[in-house]
Design an enzyme around this catalytic site. Structure first.
Site, mmCIF file in Angstrom:
data_model
loop_
_atom_site.group_PDB
_atom_site.id
_atom_site.type_symbol
_atom_site.label_atom_id
_atom_site.label_comp_id
_atom_site.label_asym_id
_atom_site.label_seq_id
_atom_site.Cartn_x
_atom_site.Cartn_y
_atom_site.Cartn_z
ATOM 1 N N ASP A 1 0.882 -0.994 -0.123
ATOM 2 C CA ASP A 1 0.174 0.156 0.037
ATOM 3 C C ASP A 1 0.789 1.268 -0.014
ATOM 4 O O ASP A 1 2.020 1.355 0.783
ATOM 5 C CB ASP A 1 -1.009 -0.052 1.380
ATOM 6 C CG ASP A 1 -1.951 1.016 1.083
ATOM 7 O OD1 ASP A 1 -2.273 1.388 0.190
ATOM 8 O OD2 ASP A 1 -2.609 1.240 2.231
ATOM 9 N N ARG B 1 -0.033 8.760 -10.537
ATOM 10 C CA ARG B 1 -0.032 7.574 -9.386
ATOM 11 C C ARG B 1 0.711 6.267 -10.129
ATOM 12 O O ARG B 1 1.288 5.529 -9.723
ATOM 13 C CB ARG B 1 -1.542 7.172 -9.266
ATOM 14 C CG ARG B 1 -2.185 8.231 -8.533
ATOM 15 C CD ARG B 1 -3.732 7.652 -8.501
ATOM 16 N NE ARG B 1 -3.744 6.474 -7.835
ATOM 17 C CZ ARG B 1 -3.967 6.324 -6.602
ATOM 18 N NH1 ARG B 1 -3.769 7.191 -5.569
ATOM 19 N NH2 ARG B 1 -4.196 5.108 -6.056
ATOM 20 N N GLU C 1 -11.836 -4.878 -5.561
ATOM 21 C CA GLU C 1 -12.444 -3.457 -5.485
ATOM 22 C C GLU C 1 -11.572 -2.443 -6.316
ATOM 23 O O GLU C 1 -12.158 -1.340 -6.527
ATOM 24 C CB GLU C 1 -12.219 -3.042 -4.141
ATOM 25 C CG GLU C 1 -13.107 -3.818 -2.896
ATOM 26 C CD GLU C 1 -12.870 -5.109 -2.850
ATOM 27 O OE1 GLU C 1 -11.892 -5.639 -2.968
ATOM 28 O OE2 GLU C 1 -13.421 -5.984 -1.925
ATOM 29 N N ASN C 2 -10.286 -2.694 -6.591
ATOM 30 C CA ASN C 2 -9.550 -1.682 -7.583
ATOM 31 C C ASN C 2 -10.079 -1.818 -8.830
ATOM 32 O O ASN C 2 -9.752 -0.806 -9.613
ATOM 33 C CB ASN C 2 -7.922 -2.572 -7.608
ATOM 34 C CG ASN C 2 -7.078 -2.429 -6.327
ATOM 35 O OD1 ASN C 2 -6.446 -3.304 -6.119
ATOM 36 N ND2 ASN C 2 -7.471 -1.417 -5.665
ATOM 37 N N ARG D 1 -5.467 -2.268 8.594
ATOM 38 C CA ARG D 1 -6.522 -3.298 8.185
ATOM 39 C C ARG D 1 -6.151 -3.992 7.306
ATOM 40 O O ARG D 1 -5.099 -3.782 6.624
ATOM 41 C CB ARG D 1 -7.684 -2.074 7.513
ATOM 42 C CG ARG D 1 -7.341 -1.324 6.426
ATOM 43 C CD ARG D 1 -8.729 -0.746 6.078
ATOM 44 N NE ARG D 1 -8.352 0.292 4.790
ATOM 45 C CZ ARG D 1 -7.924 1.365 4.986
ATOM 46 N NH1 ARG D 1 -7.929 2.133 6.008
ATOM 47 N NH2 ARG D 1 -7.576 2.246 3.916
ATOM 48 N N SER E 1 -8.233 -5.370 4.737
ATOM 49 C CA SER E 1 -8.673 -5.004 3.282
ATOM 50 C C SER E 1 -9.022 -6.286 2.486
ATOM 51 O O SER E 1 -8.622 -6.301 1.273
ATOM 52 C CB SER E 1 -7.982 -4.183 2.402
ATOM 53 O OG SER E 1 -7.610 -2.831 3.126
#
Length: 246
Positions: free
Chosen positions: A21, A34, A68-69, A195, A197
């Site tokens: 991350d 990014r 989710e990405n 977390r 995730s």
């Protein structure tokens, strides 16, 4: 003393899982897009894989792309898929040279066809390697995995290959994508988030969790060794008390 020198090689975790991350924040801090962070993160993956193989870690699983990405901006998703393809093609020979096997878990069928083909090719070429197994969690989520496992068990019951009262932890785990991979003893997450995730929820029931503020592109093998040293200081009781272990 460097952290590598503090590691007890007789008590290494067999399997380390990592949530990589912080690529986006790292790029933002550099004043870059990014995608620049994702590209830089590949260098960290290479260094950590080599670090694991160097000290004798047998399994490394990295959370490369979650289900989710897919909800991220399409430009970023496309760039990530292109980066995945190019990295696989560039690194297959190096994996073989270092005797490292490539594996993948997740909803692989949802990836672009070129990704699937190149991934399968790399996995086939490295299938005989034995030093360390690098598993990429791609289009993966633990909830997806658990639902798929439940569907498979339901089908076995429907086909009368299994009775409901025969369902237990062992045959449930046999339906997971991590079949034949030991549960991780240590999970590392970078970037300061605390977390997991939706990552390996079943497998991490007794995993030791290690969180660091270091952003993934800055994470290197000495950081890995520090996490392992921290892990080796912990007492893993699995429901027992200290006196029982001693």
């Amino acid at each position: 003393m460097r952290f590598k020198e503090q590691i007890d090689v007789t008590r290494l975790p067999e399997h380390i899982a990592i949530i990589m991350d912080g690529n986006g924040r790292w790029a933002k801090n550099q004043g870059k897009f990014r995608h620049f962070g994702h590209e830089s993160g590949v260098l960290s993956v290479k260094d950590i894989v080599e670090g694991c193989a160097d000290i004798g870690i047998k399994h490394l699983t990295v959370y490369a792309f979650s289900t989710e990405n897919w909800n991220r901006p399409i430009e970023e998703v496309n760039a990530l898929m292109e980066l995945l393809i190019s990295t696989i093609n560039q690194e297959t020979a190096t994996l073989t040279k270092n005797n490292i096997r490539l594996n993948a878990i997740g909803d692989i069928a949802s990836l672009p066809q070129k990704c699937i083909e190149d991934l399968k090719s790399a996995m086939d070429k490295t299938a005989g390697n034995t030093r360390c197994t690098l598993t990429l969690a791609l289009s993966y989520s633990a909830k997806w995995e658990l639902i798929e496992a439940a569907k498979k068990l339901a089908q076995l019951v429907k086909d009368q290959s299994l009775r409901i009262d025969e369902i237990n932890e062992e045959n449930f785990a046999a339906q997971l994508t991590t079949l034949n991979i030991p549960d991780p003893e240590l999970m590392i997450r970078t970037s300061g988030e605390h977390r997991i995730s939706n990552f390996l929820l079943w497998q991490m029931a007794y995993t030791e969790l290690y969180f660091t503020d270091t952003l993934w592109p800055d994470f290197r093998r000495e950081d890995l060794f520090e996490a392992i040293v921290d892990y080796q200081k912990r007492e893993r009781r699995f429901g027992k008390i200290s006196e029982q272990l001693n």
